[in-house]
Design an enzyme around this catalytic site. Structure first.
Site, PDB file in Angstrom:
ATOM      1  N   ASP A   1       0.859  -1.181   0.000  1.00  0.00           N
ATOM      2  CA  ASP A   1       0.000   0.000   0.000  1.00  0.00           C
ATOM      3  C   ASP A   1       0.897   1.233   0.000  1.00  0.00           C
ATOM      4  O   ASP A   1       1.907   1.269   0.708  1.00  0.00           O
ATOM      5  CB  ASP A   1      -0.898   0.018   1.240  1.00  0.00           C
ATOM      6  CG  ASP A   1      -1.994  -1.028   1.193  1.00  0.00           C
ATOM      7  OD1 ASP A   1      -2.389  -1.433   0.084  1.00  0.00           O
ATOM      8  OD2 ASP A   1      -2.467  -1.431   2.266  1.00  0.00           O
TER       9      ASP A   1
ATOM     10  N   ASP B   1      -7.059  -1.638  -4.134  1.00  0.00           N
ATOM     11  CA  ASP B   1      -8.064  -1.339  -3.113  1.00  0.00           C
ATOM     12  C   ASP B   1      -9.169  -0.445  -3.680  1.00  0.00           C
ATOM     13  O   ASP B   1     -10.343  -0.613  -3.345  1.00  0.00           O
ATOM     14  CB  ASP B   1      -7.416  -0.646  -1.911  1.00  0.00           C
ATOM     15  CG  ASP B   1      -6.411  -1.525  -1.192  1.00  0.00           C
ATOM     16  OD1 ASP B   1      -6.505  -2.761  -1.304  1.00  0.00           O
ATOM     17  OD2 ASP B   1      -5.524  -0.968  -0.524  1.00  0.00           O
TER      18      ASP B   1
END
Length: 154
Positions: free
Chosen positions: A114, A133
């Site tokens: 991330d 995501d």
């Protein structure tokens, strides 16, 4: 569905390779892009959303991989069985492409890479996320809105 999924997966993996490896975010930790609105902040997510269920045990990694693959397969089956309209197929593709993008990370790195962090208006967001995501989120919301339309909802 395949085109949306493939594009989501490709964009996810290309952005991760560019930011995490080429810009060396994995070592640098943070790169201010348009502070405070957009910062690249490295986070290795070993859990699900926001790191929930995170564990350093390898078993959890493989459980999350298995769950993502099963959900993706069931979603593809559901879309084909119910003859999703164009919008629902696109959203299903976003969700599946994002899920597979994060599965690839778990296989390659043991965790999801991330790196996107966005804050605004005096509110500091402590979490990072990635393109996969975004695909999963948009896909889930879109399916909630459009999956019941069938072929007539094109």
């Amino acid at each position: 569905m395949a085109l949306a999924g493939g594009l989501t997966l490709a964009l996810d993996q290309i952005t991760k390779a560019g930011v995490v490896h080429l810009l060396d975010l994995k070592t640098r930790g943070q790169i201010d892009v348009l502070p405070p609105f957009l910062t690249f902040r490295m986070a290795w997510n070993r859990g699900v959303n926001f790191g929930l269920g995170a564990s350093d045990h390898d078993v959890m990694r493989w459980v999350l991989i298995g769950v993502a693959l099963i959900i993706s397969a069931l979603l593809i089956w559901w879309a084909r069985r119910d003859g999703f309209g164009r919008a629902a197929q696109i959203f299903a593709g976003l969700l599946v492409g994002g899920a597979i993008g994060n599965v690839i990370d778990r296989v390659l790195y043991g965790a999801v890479a991330d790196f996107l962090n966005m804050s605004c208006c005096g509110i500091v967001n402590p979490w990072s996320f990635n393109v996969a995501d975004i695909g999963v989120f948009l896909g889930a919301v879109g399916l909630a809105l459009f999956s019941g339309t069938g072929k007539s909802g094109q």
